[in-house]
Design a protein around this motif. Structure first.
Motif, PDB file in Angstrom:
ATOM      1  N   PRO A 144       0.831  -1.219   0.000  1.00  0.00           N
ATOM      2  CA  PRO A 144       0.000   0.000   0.000  1.00  0.00           C
ATOM      3  C   PRO A 144       0.859   1.260   0.000  1.00  0.00           C
ATOM      4  O   PRO A 144       1.936   1.277   0.594  1.00  0.00           O
ATOM      5  CB  PRO A 144      -0.820  -0.118   1.277  1.00  0.00           C
ATOM      6  N   LYS A 145       0.367   2.289  -0.671  1.00  0.00           N
ATOM      7  CA  LYS A 145       1.082   3.547  -0.704  1.00  0.00           C
ATOM      8  C   LYS A 145       0.950   4.237   0.657  1.00  0.00           C
ATOM      9  O   LYS A 145      -0.120   4.182   1.271  1.00  0.00           O
ATOM     10  CB  LYS A 145       0.526   4.435  -1.804  1.00  0.00           C
ATOM     11  N   PRO A 146       2.010   4.870   1.122  1.00  0.00           N
ATOM     12  CA  PRO A 146       1.913   5.542   2.422  1.00  0.00           C
ATOM     13  C   PRO A 146       0.924   6.707   2.349  1.00  0.00           C
ATOM     14  O   PRO A 146       0.867   7.438   1.369  1.00  0.00           O
ATOM     15  CB  PRO A 146       3.335   6.014   2.685  1.00  0.00           C
ATOM     16  N   LYS A 147       0.164   6.857   3.412  1.00  0.00           N
ATOM     17  CA  LYS A 147      -0.805   7.940   3.466  1.00  0.00           C
ATOM     18  C   LYS A 147      -0.109   9.243   3.837  1.00  0.00           C
ATOM     19  O   LYS A 147       0.879   9.245   4.561  1.00  0.00           O
ATOM     20  CB  LYS A 147      -1.885   7.630   4.488  1.00  0.00           C
ATOM     21  N   ASP A 148      -0.625  10.318   3.331  1.00  0.00           N
ATOM     22  CA  ASP A 148      -0.065  11.635   3.629  1.00  0.00           C
ATOM     23  C   ASP A 148      -0.270  11.946   5.099  1.00  0.00           C
ATOM     24  O   ASP A 148      -1.350  11.745   5.650  1.00  0.00           O
ATOM     25  CB  ASP A 148      -0.738  12.679   2.749  1.00  0.00           C
ATOM     26  N   SER A 149       0.764  12.459   5.757  1.00  0.00           N
ATOM     27  CA  SER A 149       0.685  12.699   7.189  1.00  0.00           C
ATOM     28  C   SER A 149      -0.026  14.013   7.542  1.00  0.00           C
ATOM     29  O   SER A 149      -0.189  14.317   8.694  1.00  0.00           O
ATOM     30  CB  SER A 149       2.090  12.722   7.776  1.00  0.00           C
ATOM     31  N   ASN A 150      -0.451  14.780   6.551  1.00  0.00           N
ATOM     32  CA  ASN A 150      -1.124  16.068   6.831  1.00  0.00           C
ATOM     33  C   ASN A 150      -2.497  15.831   7.289  1.00  0.00           C
ATOM     34  O   ASN A 150      -3.459  15.584   7.153  1.00  0.00           O
ATOM     35  CB  ASN A 150      -1.099  16.993   5.615  1.00  0.00           C
TER      36      ASN A 150
END
Length: 59
Positions: free
Chosen positions: A53-59
């Motif tokens: 899975p692609k890492p989720k944006d931490s914002n």
């Protein structure tokens, strides 16, 4: 065709080739060549299968 589908296809073809090689070609000169080629195809196909899975944006 996606990379995962191609990897699964190559892994299945490599595994079937290994099974056929052990079953039918043991007495022939092609045994070692077929074994190495089928192992390489299986390994390349297995390396192409994982889909992380692609890492989720931490914002």
């Amino acid at each position: 065709m996606s990379r995962k589908v191609l990897g699964i296809t190559l892994a299945i073809v490599g595994a079937i080739t290994m099974i056929m090689n052990v079953s039918f070609f043991k007495e022939t000169d092609w045994y070692d060549i077929t074994r190495w080629i089928s192992f390489a195809v299986f390994f390349i196909g297995s390396a192409m299968v994982p889909n992380y899975p692609k890492p989720k944006d931490s914002n």
